[in-house]
Design an enzyme around this catalytic site. Structure first.
Site, PDB file in Angstrom:
ATOM      1  N   GLU A  51       0.826  -1.214   0.000  1.00 47.30           N
ATOM      2  CA  GLU A  51       0.000   0.000   0.000  1.00 47.30           C
ATOM      3  C   GLU A  51       0.856   1.259   0.000  1.00 47.30           C
ATOM      4  OE1 GLU A  51      -3.522   2.138   2.670  1.00 47.30           O
ATOM      5  OE2 GLU A  51      -2.272   0.579   3.554  1.00 47.30           O
ATOM      6  N   ASP A 107      -5.874   2.580  -1.520  1.00 47.03           N
ATOM      7  CA  ASP A 107      -6.522   3.420  -0.523  1.00 47.03           C
ATOM      8  C   ASP A 107      -6.847   4.766  -1.176  1.00 47.03           C
ATOM      9  OD1 ASP A 107      -7.062   5.249   1.615  1.00 47.03           O
ATOM     10  OD2 ASP A 107      -6.079   3.881   3.002  1.00 47.03           O
ATOM     11  N   GLN A 160      -9.810   0.797  -0.135  1.00 44.04           N
ATOM     12  CA  GLN A 160     -10.199   1.472   1.102  1.00 44.04           C
ATOM     13  C   GLN A 160     -10.579   2.918   0.792  1.00 44.04           C
ATOM     14  OE1 GLN A 160      -6.512   0.816   3.289  1.00 44.04           O
ATOM     15  NE2 GLN A 160      -7.451  -0.860   4.443  1.00 44.04           N
ATOM     16  N   GLU A 189     -11.859   3.125   6.252  1.00 47.18           N
ATOM     17  CA  GLU A 189     -10.697   3.333   7.117  1.00 47.18           C
ATOM     18  C   GLU A 189     -10.561   4.829   7.410  1.00 47.18           C
ATOM     19  OE1 GLU A 189      -6.125   1.656   7.440  1.00 47.18           O
ATOM     20  OE2 GLU A 189      -6.759   2.546   5.561  1.00 47.18           O
TER      21      GLU A 189
END
Length: 252
Positions: A137, A172, A198, A234
């Site tokens: 990530e 993300d 996310q 998140e």
């Protein structure tokens, strides 16, 4: 509205992990994920997952010493990095979790790249034995200045270079909006290498119904891409998590 996963690193963080799983189920989430579950007995966590019918989608390798943010790209720290990978995969296997995020750490340069490649190959070999996926990530330069993985293209290049079937990108939206933007096109371009998505509000990592990203549009685009797995919430709630969940209705 897509199916949703509660990231228990931020949501219900005041509760023990088994109780946070139960709270997520009661709130209507379809799955859960977490950061570092190692302070909780895997048997208790697994029991809460079985009780609620939720799956744990992913967890992280440990950060390392205070002030560190992962070990896998740190030259000379291979033994520690691989111990962290083995720990994460063993815990994941005990609770039926099928993905582990291998944290790179603060590093740069050719030696860091070589260390990260070698440790990811180790992780993919180990994960393959239990049918698990390894996630990497990129983190944004404001929250994690100096982090080895900076954007989706760098991560995609690593995935292509290593050629491992079980190595994927953790996309993300919060981090990548800050670092690259153009999320709609970036999601489409990265879809072939993405293992999990996310989201959070930008720029403050608050609830997703506030800030500069129109998640109504983003969720519709993800759905149109054919993505059918839960998306990971998140974000950092202000106050009790239960009071922050209005976005689950407003974004519908």
């Amino acid at each position: 509205m897509p199916r949703l996963s509660a990231n228990l690193g931020f949501l219900w963080a005041d509760l023990a992990l088994p109780d946070a799983i139960r709270a997520a189920a009661q709130a209507g989430f379809d799955a859960v994920e977490c950061h570092w579950p190692y302070g909780f007995d895997a048997g208790d966590v697994g029991a809460a997952l079985t009780e609620t019918g939720l799956s744990m989608l992913g967890l992280n390798t440990v950060r390392g010493a205070p002030g560190e943010n992962g070990l896998a790209a740190l030259p000379g720290r291979e033994d520690e990095a691989r111990a962290a990978i083995a720990q994460a995969l063993e815990y994941a296997d005990r609770i039926g979790c099928k993905a582990v995020h291998v944290m790179a750490g603060f590093a740069e340069g050719a030696d860091a790249s070589a260390a990260f490649d070698a440790n990811l190959n180790f992780a993919c070999d180990l994960a393959a034995r239990q049918g698990a996926t390894v996630l990497i990530e990129p983190l944004n330069r404001y929250d994690a200045p100096g982090y080895f993985l900076r954007d989706a293209d760098q991560a995609a290049g690593i995935i292509a270079r290593l050629g491992r079937d079980n190595l994927r990108l953790m996309f993300d939206c919060y981090h990548l909006q800050i670092m690259q933007g153009d999320l709609t096109r970036l999601l489409t371009r990265m879809a072939p290498v993405t293992g999990h998505i996310q989201f959070a509000g930008v720029p403050d990592r608050g609830t997703p119904d506030r800030g500069e990203v129109n998640y109504r549009h983003i969720f519709a685009h993800i759905d149109a891409m054919g993505w059918d797995r839960p998306l990971g919430a998140e974000y950092r709630p202000v106050g009790p998590t239960g009071d922050s969940l209005g976005w689950m209705q407003s974004l519908r």
